[in-house]
Motif scaffolding. Structure first.
Motif, mmCIF file in Angstrom:
data_model
loop_
_atom_site.group_PDB
_atom_site.id
_atom_site.type_symbol
_atom_site.label_atom_id
_atom_site.label_comp_id
_atom_site.label_asym_id
_atom_site.label_seq_id
_atom_site.Cartn_x
_atom_site.Cartn_y
_atom_site.Cartn_z
ATOM 1 N N SER A 163 0.845 -1.200 0.000
ATOM 2 C CA SER A 163 0.000 0.000 0.000
ATOM 3 C C SER A 163 0.876 1.244 0.000
ATOM 4 O O SER A 163 2.103 1.154 0.066
ATOM 5 N N TYR A 184 -6.668 -1.676 -6.416
ATOM 6 C CA TYR A 184 -5.709 -0.659 -6.867
ATOM 7 C C TYR A 184 -6.261 0.223 -7.985
ATOM 8 O O TYR A 184 -5.510 0.972 -8.616
ATOM 9 N N ASP A 216 -7.856 2.968 -8.224
ATOM 10 C CA ASP A 216 -7.604 4.406 -8.130
ATOM 11 C C ASP A 216 -6.138 4.758 -8.324
ATOM 12 O O ASP A 216 -5.791 5.939 -8.418
ATOM 13 N N LEU A 217 -5.270 3.738 -8.363
ATOM 14 C CA LEU A 217 -3.848 3.965 -8.603
ATOM 15 C C LEU A 217 -3.462 3.470 -9.998
ATOM 16 O O LEU A 217 -2.475 2.783 -10.175
ATOM 17 N N ALA A 244 -4.785 2.208 -1.782
ATOM 18 C CA ALA A 244 -4.599 3.480 -2.470
ATOM 19 C C ALA A 244 -4.724 4.677 -1.543
ATOM 20 O O ALA A 244 -4.244 5.767 -1.866
ATOM 21 N N LEU A 291 -5.984 11.965 -4.435
ATOM 22 C CA LEU A 291 -5.390 11.206 -5.533
ATOM 23 C C LEU A 291 -4.609 12.110 -6.477
ATOM 24 O O LEU A 291 -3.586 11.696 -7.038
#
Length: 366
Positions: A29, A186, A188-189, A214, A266
């Motif tokens: 993470s 993952y 959002d990454l 994330a 983000l």
């Protein structure tokens, strides 16, 4: 249920002892966040039984990320692990069959094993860029297959399938009368274009995610599953109620505050994680004994050691930790050969990441 402890959990850094590790590259993470880091404070909450499906506003924030998903399609769970447990125990029995991509997050394999479910593995290959072959998935399906299980972005490699592959897997599940589970922890990454949530595309698809990887808040244990199949959602809700009735109103309050700040969080995070990925890439470019498939999402990669067959891999990992203070996730965590290891580039500081990578090079030559 025949439970056995997962190797990845027995050898987790929190079990080994953080104080014994100098360069922790085993985490999957981003760095753990404090309430002050994310500018949150706890309101004066009433500590009652919360809504069994999860806080209404929290579910609305989750649903708003994809067109076609409503808050009623969302079930808040105790992390992604809780969602995966609910799905496996609701859909699978000892008489059923599961198709699962390997390597994979251990819970996607070990919970079905504990149930006694038959498993057909579709193994990803380094030489193919760890890409999913939909044809191989189709060939692995049997008449009693109830579930196809994939992760995207993939854990532990960080690779991603494209929209065409996702659509093909959904069509496969629809045509074979089974469900597609996509672990989207993952999502959002994603460093390129983010795929839509699989559940938004078909009632046969189930999406799982959480705030652990994330967003760096695994300690509040908030995850969720999404399905547009109302009857199946009711079954999942029954499982949650029998496991723990509802979630923690404190955890859900923090989660709600984080998702209200999601876009700004983000926007600052993604460029930094892309920079970290480039640091690992630069190290690999100058390290002839290591190669990887460059991750397209997440904060982990799965390098391969380019060493001779006689190289003592067990000794290498002991030397790496005991003499150089660096900890990585060896391949056996993922039922893969020991010449592979997972490296996490989002959790350590930049200095720790660089120090850990240099430690790997030193241990390879030690």
């Amino acid at each position: 249920m025949n439970y056995t402890r997962m190797v990845i959990e027995k050898e987790a850094p929190e079990e080994y002892g953080y104080d014994r590790i100098r360069y922790n590259l085993s985490e999957s993470s981003i760095a753990d966040q404090k309430l002050s880091d994310i500018r949150l404070s706890l309101p004066d909450l009433t500590l009652f039984y919360g809504e069994h499906r999860g806080d209404k506003e929290l579910r609305a924030l989750i649903a708003a990320q994809d067109a076609g998903v409503s808050p009623d399609d969302v079930l808040v769970t105790a992390g992604a692990a809780g969602a995966l447990f609910i799905i496996s125990t609701s859909l699978l029995s000892a008489d059923d069959h599961l198709v699962v991509i390997r390597p994979n997050y251990a819970t996607n394999i070990e919970t079905p094993r504990a149930i006694g479910c038959a498993i057909g593995f579709v193994d990803l290959a380094f030489e193919d860029g760890f890409a999913i072959d939909v044809g191989q998935v189709a060939a692995a399906i049997q008449p009693n297959t109830r579930l196809i299980s994939v992760t995207c972005p993939h854990n532990p490699t960080g690779t991603m399938m494209g929209r065409a592959e996702l659509d093909a897997l959904i069509a496969l599940a629809e045509s074979r009368n089974c469900h597609l589970l996509v672990d989207e922890t993952y999502r959002d990454l994603s460093y390129g274009k983010r795929l839509p949530s699989a559940a938004s595309l078909s009632p046969r698809a189930i999406s799982v995610s959480s705030l652990s990887k994330a967003f760096g808040i695994p300690g509040i244990r908030i995850g969720w599953l999404i399905t547009r199949d109302a009857e199946l959602q009711e079954k999942f809700l029954a499982a949650k109620e029998q496991i723990g009735i509802c979630g923690s109103v404190i955890d859900e309050g923090i989660a709600r505050g984080m998702l209200q700040r999601r876009d700004a969080f983000l926007a600052a995070l993604l460029p930094e994680m892309a920079k970290r990925r480039d640091i690992v890439q630069a190290w690999i470019d100058r390290e002839p004994l290591v190669d990887w498939v460059r991750p397209e999402g997440g904060v982990v990669g799965f390098p391969r050691l380019n060493v001779d067959p006689g190289f003592d891999l067990d000794r290498f990992y002991v030397n790496l930790l005991e003499n150089h203070g660096a900890y990585v996730g060896p391949g056996h965590w993922f039922e893969m050969p020991k010449r592979f290891f997972r490296v996490g580039f989002g959790w350590p500081t930049e200095a720790e990441l660089r120090g850990g990578l240099d430690a790997i090079s030193a241990a390879l030559r030690g």
